[in-house]
Design a protein around this motif. Structure first.
Motif, PDB file in Angstrom:
ATOM      1  N   MET A 157     -14.911  -8.928 -72.386  1.00 24.99           N
ATOM      2  CA  MET A 157     -13.976  -9.190 -71.379  1.00 24.99           C
ATOM      3  C   MET A 157     -13.423  -7.884 -70.865  1.00 24.99           C
ATOM      4  O   MET A 157     -12.920  -7.104 -71.836  1.00 24.99           O
ATOM      5  N   ILE A 158     -13.334  -7.492 -69.648  1.00 23.73           N
ATOM      6  CA  ILE A 158     -13.071  -6.137 -69.169  1.00 23.73           C
ATOM      7  C   ILE A 158     -11.783  -6.074 -68.596  1.00 23.73           C
ATOM      8  O   ILE A 158     -11.307  -7.347 -67.934  1.00 23.73           O
ATOM      9  N   GLY A 159     -11.057  -5.283 -68.651  1.00 22.09           N
ATOM     10  CA  GLY A 159      -9.719  -4.849 -67.966  1.00 22.09           C
ATOM     11  C   GLY A 159      -9.164  -3.678 -67.870  1.00 22.09           C
ATOM     12  O   GLY A 159      -9.718  -2.782 -68.673  1.00 22.09           O
ATOM     13  N   CYS A 160      -7.751  -3.655 -67.649  1.00 24.12           N
ATOM     14  CA  CYS A 160      -7.231  -2.270 -67.639  1.00 24.12           C
ATOM     15  C   CYS A 160      -5.741  -2.319 -67.848  1.00 24.12           C
ATOM     16  O   CYS A 160      -5.001  -1.477 -67.717  1.00 24.12           O
ATOM     17  N   ALA A 161      -5.259  -3.454 -68.654  1.00 21.39           N
ATOM     18  CA  ALA A 161      -4.036  -3.881 -68.942  1.00 21.39           C
ATOM     19  C   ALA A 161      -3.501  -3.201 -70.243  1.00 21.39           C
ATOM     20  O   ALA A 161      -2.445  -3.327 -70.550  1.00 21.39           O
ATOM     21  N   GLY A 162      -4.439  -2.559 -70.882  1.00 22.36           N
ATOM     22  CA  GLY A 162      -3.942  -1.911 -72.341  1.00 22.36           C
ATOM     23  C   GLY A 162      -3.454  -3.135 -73.012  1.00 22.36           C
ATOM     24  O   GLY A 162      -3.817  -4.162 -73.332  1.00 22.36           O
ATOM     25  N   GLU A 163      -2.156  -2.718 -73.700  1.00 17.03           N
ATOM     26  CA  GLU A 163      -1.555  -3.526 -74.481  1.00 17.03           C
ATOM     27  C   GLU A 163      -0.394  -4.357 -73.816  1.00 17.03           C
ATOM     28  O   GLU A 163       0.513  -4.968 -74.494  1.00 17.03           O
ATOM     29  N   GLN A 220     -12.644  -5.063 -73.582  1.00 13.67           N
ATOM     30  CA  GLN A 220     -12.877  -3.599 -73.439  1.00 13.67           C
ATOM     31  C   GLN A 220     -12.104  -3.156 -72.268  1.00 13.67           C
ATOM     32  O   GLN A 220     -12.049  -3.507 -71.280  1.00 13.67           O
ATOM     33  N   ASN A 221     -11.202  -2.135 -72.758  1.00  7.62           N
ATOM     34  CA  ASN A 221     -10.181  -1.770 -71.875  1.00  7.62           C
ATOM     35  C   ASN A 221     -10.785  -0.626 -71.258  1.00  7.62           C
ATOM     36  O   ASN A 221     -11.144   0.376 -71.808  1.00  7.62           O
ATOM     37  N   LEU A 222     -10.830  -0.414 -69.806  1.00  6.45           N
ATOM     38  CA  LEU A 222     -11.185   0.457 -68.784  1.00  6.45           C
ATOM     39  C   LEU A 222     -10.226   1.335 -68.202  1.00  6.45           C
ATOM     40  O   LEU A 222      -8.850   0.917 -68.270  1.00  6.45           O
ATOM     41  N   SER A 223     -10.605   2.324 -67.727  1.00  4.24           N
ATOM     42  CA  SER A 223      -9.326   3.018 -66.757  1.00  4.24           C
ATOM     43  C   SER A 223      -9.387   2.144 -65.416  1.00  4.24           C
ATOM     44  O   SER A 223     -10.242   1.368 -65.186  1.00  4.24           O
ATOM     45  N   GLU A 224      -8.214   2.462 -64.689  1.00  5.38           N
ATOM     46  CA  GLU A 224      -8.185   1.494 -63.542  1.00  5.38           C
ATOM     47  C   GLU A 224      -9.194   1.737 -62.431  1.00  5.38           C
ATOM     48  O   GLU A 224      -9.859   0.981 -61.961  1.00  5.38           O
ATOM     49  N   ALA A 225      -9.784   3.087 -62.329  1.00  8.05           N
ATOM     50  CA  ALA A 225     -10.985   3.407 -61.408  1.00  8.05           C
ATOM     51  C   ALA A 225     -12.360   2.802 -61.909  1.00  8.05           C
ATOM     52  O   ALA A 225     -12.887   2.160 -61.182  1.00  8.05           O
ATOM     53  N   ASP A 226     -12.291   2.691 -63.380  1.00  6.29           N
ATOM     54  CA  ASP A 226     -13.573   2.115 -63.829  1.00  6.29           C
ATOM     55  C   ASP A 226     -13.709   0.696 -63.488  1.00  6.29           C
ATOM     56  O   ASP A 226     -14.593  -0.060 -63.323  1.00  6.29           O
ATOM     57  N   TYR A 227     -12.374  -0.013 -63.815  1.00  2.69           N
ATOM     58  CA  TYR A 227     -12.233  -1.372 -63.785  1.00  2.69           C
ATOM     59  C   TYR A 227     -12.537  -1.878 -62.058  1.00  2.69           C
ATOM     60  O   TYR A 227     -13.261  -2.807 -61.820  1.00  2.69           O
ATOM     61  N   ILE A 228     -11.935  -1.404 -61.361  1.00  2.00           N
ATOM     62  CA  ILE A 228     -12.102  -1.480 -59.896  1.00  2.00           C
ATOM     63  C   ILE A 228     -13.534  -1.306 -59.457  1.00  2.00           C
ATOM     64  O   ILE A 228     -14.049  -2.096 -58.796  1.00  2.00           O
TER      65      ILE A 228
END
Length: 287
Positions: A157-163, A220-228
């Motif tokens: 599961m990917i995203g950029c929401a962190g904690e 998997q937490n991504l940067s916002e740019a990478d998630y977009i």
């Protein structure tokens, strides 16, 4: 008489379903852009009326004889302000007794791009002088469970929401709450912060999905740019990759979290846990 805009949408249908438990079908008006899509509603005895945001006269006709209107926010991001303005003006012309509006959680302080049009709409409602109640809906659990098939396919599961913790609830809970508000007196002037009772991080969501399926699922937490970029590569149409990326970054800052118990109090029960919605979604995948 209660009018529901967007009545054939995902939330609108559930609101009508909840209202049918409280009032006769003849007292419900389904205000829709495509009348053909509302044949099932008409078959239940619900009044189906044509209502197009771009044709103000259709809105005035749709609200004729109506006491209360639920303005379910438009799904057309970027066009919402003018569309909502048309509904507000038609509601005022109809001299309705109450306008209810589905806004967004923490609208008054949210950093989400999605909040901008909601804040503008809330301001227009205030300026209109209409008796109104604001339903600041939190995130829908389905925003995440709809991605379960892809998550299971890749095991990630990917995203950029962190904690960031997300206090979601399924659409059915929000719909039931809206039906309660529409059928109760003394709602004008109220603002409800509607959120699930317990928050979760996306890592916890992945763990719950893993436990429910017996398969290893990681977040998997991504940067916002990478998630977009990942959403764009997956074919998600504009502007939603940027909207979703911004929303998850907002979640990391607490924009999708709330300690409010307004939703469970309106429901007179606990909100539906995300674990339950995950299991329901898995049942649909297996069907």
């Amino acid at each position: 008489m209660l009018a529901i805009t967007g009545a054939t949408g995902q939330l609108g249908r559930l609101v009508i379903e909840a209202l049918l438990q409280k009032v006769p079908a003849s007292q419900i008006v389904a205000a829709v852009r495509d009348v053909d899509k509302a044949k099932e509603l008409a078959g239940q005895g619900i009044q189906v009326r044509y209502a197009d945001y771009s044709q103000p006269e259709s809105l005035r006709d749709a609200f004729a004889g109506v006491d209360k209107v639920l303005l379910i926010s438009s799904s057309e991001v970027g066009q919402r302000v003018e569309q909502h303005r048309a509904v507000i003006e038609a509601a005022k012309a109809a001299n309705i007794a109450l306008l209810a509006y589905t806004s967004i959680l923490n609208a008054d302080r949210s950093s989400l791009m999605l909040a901008e049009e909601h804040v503008a709409t809330e301001a227009m409602i205030q300026e209109s002088g209409l008796p109104a109640v604001i339903l600041r809906n939190g995130w829908y659990s389905e925003n995440y469970t709809m991605g379960i098939p892809a998550i299971l396919q890749h095991g990630v599961m990917i995203g950029c929401a962190g904690e960031g913790r997300i206090c979601s609830a399924p659409r059915r809970d929000y719909a039931e709450a809206a039906a309660h508000v529409l059928t109760r007196d003394g709602q004008a002037g109220k603002i409800y912060q509607l959120a699930g009772d317990h928050g979760f991080t996306l890592a916890e969501f992945a763990n719950m999905l893993s436990e429910a399926t017996g398969r290893p699922i990681v977040y998997q937490n991504l940067s916002e740019a990478d998630y977009i970029q990942a959403l764009e590569n997956a074919g998600v149409p504009a502007p939603f990759p940027k909207v979703l990326g911004n929303s998850e970054t907002g979640a990391s800052a607490g924009d999708l979290f709330s300690p409010s118990s307004d939703l469970s109090q309106l429901l007179n029960r606990a909100t539906t846990p995300i674990e339950v919605t995950i299991k329901e979604a898995l049942s649909e995948v297996a069907a």
